[in-house]
Design an enzyme around this catalytic site. Sequence first.
Site, PDB file in Angstrom:
ATOM      1  N   ASP A  99       0.852  -1.196   0.000  1.00  0.00           N
ATOM      2  CA  ASP A  99       0.000   0.000   0.000  1.00  0.00           C
ATOM      3  C   ASP A  99       0.885   1.242   0.000  1.00  0.00           C
ATOM      4  O   ASP A  99       2.055   1.191   0.377  1.00  0.00           O
ATOM      5  CB  ASP A  99      -0.942   0.001   1.199  1.00  0.00           C
ATOM      6  N   GLU A 161       0.102  -0.751   5.900  1.00  0.00           N
ATOM      7  CA  GLU A 161       1.136  -0.131   6.733  1.00  0.00           C
ATOM      8  C   GLU A 161       0.983   1.380   6.778  1.00  0.00           C
ATOM      9  O   GLU A 161       1.183   2.001   7.826  1.00  0.00           O
ATOM     10  CB  GLU A 161       2.527  -0.515   6.209  1.00  0.00           C
TER      11      GLU A 161
END
Length: 454
Positions: A99, A161
């Site tokens: 991500d 994250e």
Amino acid sequence: MSQPQTPPAPPAALADAVTRVLPGARTDLESLVRIPSIWADPAHAEDTRRSADAVAELARAAGAESVQVLSAADGAPAVVAHWPAPPGTPTVMLYAHHDVQPTGGDENWTSAPFEPTERDGRLYGRGAADDKAGVMTHLAAIRAYDGKPPVGVTLFIEGEEESGSPTLTALLAEHHELLAADVIVIADAGNPSVDVPALTTTLRGLVDVVVEVSMLKSPVHSGVYGGPVGDALTALCRTLASLHDDKGEVAVPGLTTAVSDAPDFEESTFRSDVGLLDGVELIGTGTIPERITHKPAIAVLGIDAPRVEESSNVLLPRARAMVSMRLAPGEDAKTAQRALCEHLEAHVPWGAHVTTSSGAGIAEPFSLEATGPVYDAARQAFSSAYGSSAVEMGIGGSIPFIAEFARTFPGAAVLVTGVGDPASRWHGIDESLHLGMFGKGVLGEALLLQRLAE
């Protein structure tokens, strides 16, 4: 005085294998960068799922015995792939995340953030460094062994994250046996320069506080009442101004600070890497590494107030702001958050009403002692790959999941590496990856797997 020894050259066969796989690794990295996997934005949830599927397919093509796309609760999709350990060798978890951060405004980029573009030996694009380069570092190292690494490998690629890993604890608990490892290599940090590798041994913590100032029941005309009656936005600005002294040092009392023996940065290079405007001064005191890694830092991330185009001649009844504070290693996050709240509450002027509340971000600082055979192997591997001795360094960012891994797998050695450098501009405009350093990082990790097998 003795001169530092030049690290030994890596084995020619392995160096050749890494050279062979790098073009394909770059092509696949560019494909991943084209996917806007911004899990924090619900509009990109499907893109994040596409990103996970793409990583899973790359793991299968790299010879993984098993590949799963997993999530906990309503969390983002994570990829877990496994290469079995040859007899007598350890299992190594290779962690990165797929991500990425929002772009900060596509119009502010020199080239489109999700169209990877090379300029002067750097690959520009959101996620090119943080952290899709980490994903491809792991996969390229495995490809260098033709999909048969000399140790057991569990590839764990997280999908949230950049949102603070809210479901990681549940994911680790649910799949503890699947993820168990003897060594954990986290490719989500950086190096002091493109030619010098680092093991990251300290990370600052993070707390957020929302402060709201109220002065009136409703807006009133600034011409009729302005003078004896103040406004909430001005009161909020005065409150926020109390967070630093005249030198730019954090003025919240009782916070932990430390010193660093890391060599100071060349200020002109640092200013250029950051993009400081001419004449803008650095704030705080101490060396630049100390200010970045071993002292607290405060920034105002946002203010709820009318946009300039929407403002009118009224005194605002209330205003609020998000205040973010980075914490030095050794600090307790909850204690620091209370200190920040108490400071804000004590410095609101004119009897204005004030409330403070915890923001979404909180992360404990992290530090480790990089001693023992695993860390020695890592220093040898990365020093050989880069041609210069590896150093230990701290980074100013917060990576909450590292402490979570250490708690969940207390017997595992945790190595924090990466292929970013000060010019990579993580989370910023024109994020980039130095392609030469990317190749060295892949070689360093491939050498590390070989040394761990030995």
